[in-house]
Each structure stands twice: as structure tokens, then as C-alpha cells.
Design a protein around this motif. Structure first.
Motif, PDB file in Angstrom:
ATOM      1  N   ILE A 157       0.836  -0.952  -0.105  1.00  0.00           N
ATOM      2  CA  ILE A 157       0.051  -0.024  -0.061  1.00  0.00           C
ATOM      3  C   ILE A 157       1.005   1.314  -0.041  1.00  0.00           C
ATOM      4  O   ILE A 157       0.554   2.229  -0.756  1.00  0.00           O
ATOM      5  N   GLY A 158       1.879   1.280   0.797  1.00  0.00           N
ATOM      6  CA  GLY A 158       2.654   2.431   1.093  1.00  0.00           C
ATOM      7  C   GLY A 158       3.452   2.834  -0.255  1.00  0.00           C
ATOM      8  O   GLY A 158       3.241   3.808  -0.860  1.00  0.00           O
ATOM      9  N   VAL A 159       4.050   1.797  -0.829  1.00  0.00           N
ATOM     10  CA  VAL A 159       4.939   1.947  -2.176  1.00  0.00           C
ATOM     11  C   VAL A 159       3.828   2.461  -3.268  1.00  0.00           C
ATOM     12  O   VAL A 159       4.289   3.192  -3.903  1.00  0.00           O
ATOM     13  N   GLY A 160       2.711   1.739  -3.353  1.00  0.00           N
ATOM     14  CA  GLY A 160       1.803   2.107  -4.359  1.00  0.00           C
ATOM     15  C   GLY A 160       1.231   3.605  -4.377  1.00  0.00           C
ATOM     16  O   GLY A 160       1.181   4.364  -5.169  1.00  0.00           O
ATOM     17  N   VAL A 161       1.023   3.971  -2.914  1.00  0.00           N
ATOM     18  CA  VAL A 161       0.658   5.291  -2.766  1.00  0.00           C
ATOM     19  C   VAL A 161       1.452   6.365  -3.223  1.00  0.00           C
ATOM     20  O   VAL A 161       1.428   7.387  -3.623  1.00  0.00           O
ATOM     21  N   ILE A 162       2.810   6.104  -2.744  1.00  0.00           N
ATOM     22  CA  ILE A 162       4.026   7.018  -2.722  1.00  0.00           C
ATOM     23  C   ILE A 162       4.274   7.308  -4.285  1.00  0.00           C
ATOM     24  O   ILE A 162       4.193   8.434  -4.776  1.00  0.00           O
ATOM     25  N   ILE A 163       4.389   5.906  -5.125  1.00  0.00           N
ATOM     26  CA  ILE A 163       4.661   6.209  -6.552  1.00  0.00           C
ATOM     27  C   ILE A 163       3.505   6.729  -7.277  1.00  0.00           C
ATOM     28  O   ILE A 163       3.600   7.417  -8.196  1.00  0.00           O
ATOM     29  N   GLY A 164       2.272   6.573  -6.905  1.00  0.00           N
ATOM     30  CA  GLY A 164       1.043   7.122  -7.694  1.00  0.00           C
ATOM     31  C   GLY A 164       1.101   8.526  -7.563  1.00  0.00           C
ATOM     32  O   GLY A 164       0.613   9.345  -8.399  1.00  0.00           O
ATOM     33  N   LEU A 165       1.403   8.908  -6.358  1.00  0.00           N
ATOM     34  CA  LEU A 165       1.458  10.431  -6.089  1.00  0.00           C
ATOM     35  C   LEU A 165       2.410  11.012  -6.779  1.00  0.00           C
ATOM     36  O   LEU A 165       2.397  12.264  -7.473  1.00  0.00           O
ATOM     37  N   LEU A 166       3.878  10.541  -6.717  1.00  0.00           N
ATOM     38  CA  LEU A 166       4.826  11.402  -7.323  1.00  0.00           C
ATOM     39  C   LEU A 166       4.860  11.124  -8.865  1.00  0.00           C
ATOM     40  O   LEU A 166       4.867  12.359  -9.604  1.00  0.00           O
ATOM     41  N   MET A 167       4.352  10.042  -9.521  1.00  0.00           N
ATOM     42  CA  MET A 167       4.467   9.965 -10.917  1.00  0.00           C
ATOM     43  C   MET A 167       2.991  10.924 -11.421  1.00  0.00           C
ATOM     44  O   MET A 167       3.059  11.716 -12.431  1.00  0.00           O
ATOM     45  N   GLY A 168       1.977  11.101 -10.687  1.00  0.00           N
ATOM     46  CA  GLY A 168       0.829  11.872 -11.229  1.00  0.00           C
ATOM     47  C   GLY A 168       1.149  13.258 -10.968  1.00  0.00           C
ATOM     48  O   GLY A 168       0.950  14.012 -11.906  1.00  0.00           O
ATOM     49  N   LYS A 169       1.973  13.597  -9.917  1.00  0.00           N
ATOM     50  CA  LYS A 169       2.357  15.039  -9.559  1.00  0.00           C
ATOM     51  C   LYS A 169       3.341  15.504 -10.806  1.00  0.00           C
ATOM     52  O   LYS A 169       3.167  16.642 -11.295  1.00  0.00           O
ATOM     53  N   LEU A 170       4.394  14.719 -10.991  1.00  0.00           N
ATOM     54  CA  LEU A 170       5.363  14.857 -12.028  1.00  0.00           C
ATOM     55  C   LEU A 170       4.765  14.916 -13.530  1.00  0.00           C
ATOM     56  O   LEU A 170       5.267  15.886 -14.156  1.00  0.00           O
TER      57      LEU A 170
END
Length: 364
Positions: A157-170
């Protein structure tokens, strides 16, 4: 797929691993597009009730239905829990398409909650399927500790949330600042961002469905230019992914192996629709005392299944779990019965409970 893939025309397809990979990729695309089409206002409205249903609701459905299956079938309890986890989530594509095709607008934000639940409950179901499959495969090495299970869930869950937020914002930042020479390159850029999100999440041990859904929501809501053309493009990609998924699943199925389990699938399907799902939903709604009883009853009775459970059933089958082939065939009929019964009951039940907002006639 059913007609062409089982030897009727001199062609036989039987590759569980390839089918599982293609089905999972198609599911990632469908969830990503679901995120792109989810307005932030719907998330603000539905995250409490929908979030409870998509997490605790999925777990409760798995536990309740697992014990029901254990009393009905010859499988052991862990395998029954795996079976229950496979069919525990509602299907986003089925819910979206039926609500849209019937032009249903439901009171008390019921359709928004159903859409939010169906778009966000696949990750928890997938996590349980993976954990239970690993548990069965590695049972000879001893059961995993509770700490190991919690760590695995936290990592996914943690890795999925972080990468989702990061890639979406980028992706949003890049598209809002880079001047692309062709307007049609914007969907291509988003598609590349989706591919990077999926691959990087998988490499780092996160849950891909969580990551792509979060990235999709951010891109769909924050993109300033090319948003509409991108949504139309990705809606087409989503339909293509659904078609590909159904074709590959049809190729993998063998009709002569389906019919022997048809009768055995009827009672579990009915008990899932009438007992496991309603009981789990009613328990989830205990903290929400302000929720209308008609709304609670409607949500509890409408837990549409789709191709997602069949894709999930391929995971233990590809890993070689005993009885998994029979499980796939039973899941096929449970999905079919769910779509026919619950899909047909959607509009009449909404009208009976007086939840359907009927469009005004021109003379009104």
C-alpha cells in the motif's frame, strides 16, 4: 474466445501465465482510466463510506463467504478464503457500464459511492489473493507471521501510494510546463507515465492498482491542457483493454470443463449475493447511522462482479495451487450469475426503494 480457443478450429490456447499477465495489464489500464474519469468532488463526497466498503467491506466479504464455502465445498479453509478473496471485490467496468447504459441517477449519492467502491476495492482484494496464494504455496516452509503479513500489506500500500502521488504530480507538472509540438502527443505522454508507474511500482514491491488509480485521479483532475482529448483517448484504450481481457479469458476457458461445475456454482453465487455481501455491507455501515436505510439496502444488494475476479483466479492457477482450475470455472459462473441477476435487478430495485431520480418530462 470461447469459440476459437479450444480446438474447434484447429487452434488450442492454454497458457495460464500469459493470460494472467495480459489480464493484469488490462486491469491496470481499466483502473487507471477509472481514476482519470473520477472527479475530485466525488472522492471528497464518497471517501468515507466508499473507503470503508472498499477495504473493510472486502475483508468482511472474504471472511464471511470463506466460511460459507468451507461448509459447502471440499476445499480446506485457507483455499476457501482464497476463493472468497477472488470474488470479494465489485467490478468497476461492470458498475460504470450498467449505471451509464440504464441512465440511472440515484439519490443520496448512492451511484457515486458504488462507483468509488468499485474503482478502489480491487487493490485490497488483489493483496489478499497474493498473500493467500503465497501462504498455500509456501505452507511447507511454515506459516508467515502476523508481522510479516502486516509488513507486506504496508509495503504494497505504502509504495503504491507514494509512486502514484509522485508520478501523477510529475506528469501534470511536465505537461503543464512543456510545450509539445503536437497536441496529440499529450495522451502519448500520459500513456508513457502510466507505463513507468506500473513498472516502477512492480520493481519496488508496491501495489500497481493503487499506484495507477492515484496517478490517474491526479492527472485527470489537475491537467490544464489536453484533458478532454486525453480522456476520450483513454476511454477508447479502456474499451480495448476490456475487449482484449475478455477475449484472452475466453480463449483460456474450455466449455467442456465448465458445465460439470455449473450446478456446484449456483448455491455459492446465490449465497454471495444474498448473504455474504449484504451482511458485510450492513456491518460496514454501522458507523454511518445517518445513511438512509434504502441506500444501505441497495448498496448491500448490488455488488456486481465482472472480469476482475476471473483475472484474480488466474493468479493461484498460474502458481499451481491445487483445485485452482476448478476455482476458475466456478468463478466464471459466479460472475455470470452476478451480472445477470444483479445487473437486471439494478433499475427495478432502485425504483422499488425510491432511489432513482427520474428525468423530468419536457411538459414538466
Amino acid at each position: 474466445g470461447l469459440v476459437f480457443g479450444n480446438g474447434e478450429f484447429g487452434f488450442v490456447y492454454d497458457d495460464l501465465k500469459v493470460t494472467s499477465i495480459i489480464g493484469t495489464l488490462a486491469l491496470n489500464v481499466i483502473v487507471f482510466v477509472g481514476g482519470l474519469n473520477t472527479p475530485m468532488k466525488h472522492i471528497h463526497f464518497a471517501w468515507k463510506e466508499g473507503g470503508m466498503l472498499s477495504t473493510v467491506g472486502v475483508i468482511l466479504t472474504t471472511v464471511i463467504f470463506g466460511f460459507i464455502l468451507n461448509a459447502l465445498l471440499d476445499f480446506n479453509l485457507v483455499t476457501c478464503m482464497l476463493f472468497a478473496a477472488v470474488v470479494s471485490s465489485t467490478d468497476a467496468a461492470a458498475v460504470f457500464s450498467i449505471l451509464e447504459s440504464k441512465k440511472l441517477k440515484l439519490k443520496h449519492g448512492t451511484s457515486t459511492i458504488l462507483e468509488f467502491e468499485s474503482a478502489t476495492n480491487d487493490p485490497i482484494a488483489l493483496l489478499m489473493v497474493i498473500i493467500l496464494t503465497d501462504f498455500i504455496i509456501n505452507s511447507a516452509n511454515g506459516a508467515p507471521t502476523a508481522l510479516a503479513v502486516i509488513f507486506s500489506l504496508g509495503q504494497q500500500i505504502g509504495v503504491g501510494v507514494i509512486i502514484g502521488l509522485l508520478m501523477g504530480k510529475l506528469a501534470v507538472w511536465a505537461l503543464n510546463h512543456i510545450k509539445l509540438p503536437e497536441f496529440g502527443l499529450i495522451p502519448v505522454f500520459i500513456l508513457a507515465s502510466f507505463a513507468i508507474t506500473v513498472s516502477s511500482t512492480g520493481l519496488l514491491g508496491g501495489n500497481e492498482l493503487i499506484a495507477v488509480y492515484i496517478a490517474g485521479v491526479i492527472i485527470g483532475n489537475d491537467l490544464k491542457k489536453g484533458a478532454e482529448v486525453s480522456k476520450h483517448f483513454f476511454n477508447g484504450i479502456s474499451w480495448l483493454a476490456q475487449s482484449l481481457m475478455f477475449i484472452i479469458l475466453g480463449l483460456q476457458m474450455f466449455p467442456q470443463q465448465l458445465w460439470p461445475v455449473f450446478a456446484a456454482s449456483l448455491l455459492p453465487a446465490i449465497l454471495l449475493i444474498l448473504v455474504a455481501r449484504p451482511l458485510a455491507v450492513q456491518l460496514c455501515y454501522l458507523p454511518f447511522r445517518q445513511a438512509n436505510w434504502r441506500k444501505r439496502l441497495f448498496v448491500s444488494m448490488i455488488g456486481l462482479k465482472g472480469a476482475t475476479p476471473i483475472v484474480f483466479a488466474l493468479i493461484p492457477a498460474a502458481a499451481g495451487v491445487e483445485g485452482s482450475r476448478e476455482m476458475i470455472h466456478m468463478v466464471f459462473f459466479i460472475v455470470l450469475i452476478s451480472v445477470i441477476i444483479q445487473g437486471a435487478a439494478l433499475e427495478p430495485l432502485a425504483n422499488k426503494l425510491k432511489l432513482n431520480i427520474k428525468p423530468k418530462r419536457p411538459e414538466d
